[in-house]
Scaffold this motif. Structure first.
Motif, PDB file in Angstrom:
ATOM      1  N   GLY A 175       0.780  -1.227   0.000  1.00 20.98           N
ATOM      2  CA  GLY A 175       0.000   0.000   0.000  1.00 20.98           C
ATOM      3  C   GLY A 175       0.816   1.284   0.000  1.00 20.98           C
ATOM      4  N   ALA A 176       2.136   1.188   0.014  1.00 19.01           N
ATOM      5  CA  ALA A 176       2.986   2.384   0.032  1.00 19.01           C
ATOM      6  C   ALA A 176       2.952   3.093  -1.319  1.00 19.01           C
ATOM      7  N   GLU A 177       3.450   4.322  -1.326  1.00 18.58           N
ATOM      8  CA  GLU A 177       3.482   5.104  -2.557  1.00 18.58           C
ATOM      9  C   GLU A 177       4.896   5.347  -3.069  1.00 18.58           C
ATOM     10  N   ASP A 178       5.912   4.901  -2.324  1.00 21.74           N
ATOM     11  CA  ASP A 178       7.308   5.084  -2.710  1.00 21.74           C
ATOM     12  C   ASP A 178       8.052   3.765  -2.600  1.00 21.74           C
ATOM     13  N   VAL A 179       9.154   3.674  -3.341  1.00 25.78           N
ATOM     14  CA  VAL A 179      10.041   2.516  -3.271  1.00 25.78           C
ATOM     15  C   VAL A 179      11.459   3.034  -3.051  1.00 25.78           C
ATOM     16  N   PHE A 180      12.158   2.437  -2.101  1.00 25.13           N
ATOM     17  CA  PHE A 180      13.555   2.769  -1.813  1.00 25.13           C
ATOM     18  C   PHE A 180      14.420   1.704  -2.474  1.00 25.13           C
ATOM     19  N   CYS A 181      15.397   2.132  -3.276  1.00 24.72           N
ATOM     20  CA  CYS A 181      16.249   1.197  -4.015  1.00 24.72           C
ATOM     21  C   CYS A 181      17.715   1.416  -3.672  1.00 24.72           C
ATOM     22  N   PHE A 207      21.838   4.800  -3.736  1.00 27.00           N
ATOM     23  CA  PHE A 207      20.430   4.699  -3.353  1.00 27.00           C
ATOM     24  C   PHE A 207      19.581   5.762  -4.034  1.00 27.00           C
ATOM     25  N   ILE A 208      18.293   5.469  -4.105  1.00 28.75           N
ATOM     26  CA  ILE A 208      17.277   6.422  -4.562  1.00 28.75           C
ATOM     27  C   ILE A 208      15.970   6.077  -3.864  1.00 28.75           C
ATOM     28  N   GLU A 209      15.092   7.035  -3.785  1.00 26.38           N
ATOM     29  CA  GLU A 209      13.712   6.783  -3.387  1.00 26.38           C
ATOM     30  C   GLU A 209      12.849   7.419  -4.457  1.00 26.38           C
ATOM     31  N   ARG A 210      11.951   6.624  -5.014  1.00 23.86           N
ATOM     32  CA  ARG A 210      11.133   7.090  -6.128  1.00 23.86           C
ATOM     33  C   ARG A 210       9.662   6.809  -5.864  1.00 23.86           C
ATOM     34  N   PRO A 211       8.788   7.655  -6.412  1.00 22.26           N
ATOM     35  CA  PRO A 211       7.358   7.385  -6.294  1.00 22.26           C
ATOM     36  C   PRO A 211       6.983   6.138  -7.092  1.00 22.26           C
ATOM     37  N   ALA A 212       5.985   5.436  -6.598  1.00 26.14           N
ATOM     38  CA  ALA A 212       5.447   4.258  -7.287  1.00 26.14           C
ATOM     39  C   ALA A 212       3.945   4.198  -7.035  1.00 26.14           C
ATOM     40  N   ASN A 213       3.306   5.361  -7.104  1.00 25.97           N
ATOM     41  CA  ASN A 213       1.898   5.470  -6.730  1.00 25.97           C
ATOM     42  C   ASN A 213       0.935   5.366  -7.907  1.00 25.97           C
ATOM     43  N   ASN A 214       1.469   5.103  -9.114  1.00 20.90           N
ATOM     44  CA  ASN A 214       0.608   4.873 -10.272  1.00 20.90           C
ATOM     45  C   ASN A 214       1.411   4.107 -11.322  1.00 20.90           C
ATOM     46  N   ASN A 215       0.724   3.661 -12.365  1.00 15.40           N
ATOM     47  CA  ASN A 215       1.386   2.835 -13.382  1.00 15.40           C
ATOM     48  C   ASN A 215       2.538   3.556 -14.070  1.00 15.40           C
ATOM     49  N   ALA A 216       2.380   4.855 -14.328  1.00 14.94           N
ATOM     50  CA  ALA A 216       3.448   5.614 -14.991  1.00 14.94           C
ATOM     51  C   ALA A 216       4.694   5.692 -14.109  1.00 14.94           C
ATOM     52  N   ALA A 217       4.505   5.889 -12.808  1.00 20.89           N
ATOM     53  CA  ALA A 217       5.638   5.963 -11.883  1.00 20.89           C
ATOM     54  C   ALA A 217       6.330   4.606 -11.765  1.00 20.89           C
ATOM     55  N   ILE A 218       5.547   3.532 -11.734  1.00 19.30           N
ATOM     56  CA  ILE A 218       6.123   2.181 -11.665  1.00 19.30           C
ATOM     57  C   ILE A 218       6.897   1.880 -12.944  1.00 19.30           C
ATOM     58  N   GLU A 219       6.348   2.265 -14.078  1.00 16.38           N
ATOM     59  CA  GLU A 219       7.033   2.088 -15.366  1.00 16.38           C
ATOM     60  C   GLU A 219       8.351   2.863 -15.380  1.00 16.38           C
ATOM     61  N   ALA A 220       8.325   4.102 -14.896  1.00 16.85           N
ATOM     62  CA  ALA A 220       9.536   4.927 -14.864  1.00 16.85           C
ATOM     63  C   ALA A 220      10.599   4.304 -13.961  1.00 16.85           C
TER      64      ALA A 220
END
Length: 125
Positions: free
Chosen positions: A40-46, A84-97
């Motif tokens: 349910g989160a909106e960001d991913v830390f890599c 490291f990076i932290e990026r949004p993943a709150n929609n399909n476009a963000a996940i694709e990016a």
């Protein structure tokens, strides 16, 4: 192909498990990228492996280090010893990016496109 597998992995840590989800992509014997998030989160830390965890023979070259920075990875710090990076993943476009970002890193920095389902390890909790 890498992007599709990476998108599946990102969606898995965002939609399954609990608060401590992550996956690791084993790129080679020594190189890896890992991503962490929660259901349910909106960001991913890599994180992308840094020289701190690599043997002398496997150290990233100056060219590889420069490429990581050029692509957009943050350099290791005292608190984050890998790139490291932290990026949004709150929609399909963000996940694709984000999937494209990781895929670009794998092909540009680690010079491979040879990922398979077996390259991914998951922890969903």
């Amino acid at each position: 192909m890498n992007t599709a597998l990476i998108k599946i992995a990102i969606n898995k840590i965002l939609k399954e498990g609990g608060d401590s989800n992550y996956f690791v992509i084993d790129i080679t014997k020594d190189y890896y990228i890992q991503a962490a998030s929660s259901k349910g989160a909106e960001d991913v830390f890599c994180e992308a492996v840094s020289n701190q965890y690599l043997s002398k023979e496997s150290k990233l070259s100056e060219e590889q280090l420069a490429k990581l920075k050029q692509i957009g990875w943050n350099t290791p710090t005292e608190n984050n010893v890998n790139f490291f990076i932290e990026r949004p993943a709150n929609n399909n476009a963000a996940i694709e990016a984000l999937a494209n970002f990781i895929s670009t890193t794998i092909s540009t920095v680690y010079s491979t496109d040879a990922l398979s389902k077996e390259s991914f390890q998951f922890h969903l909790a």
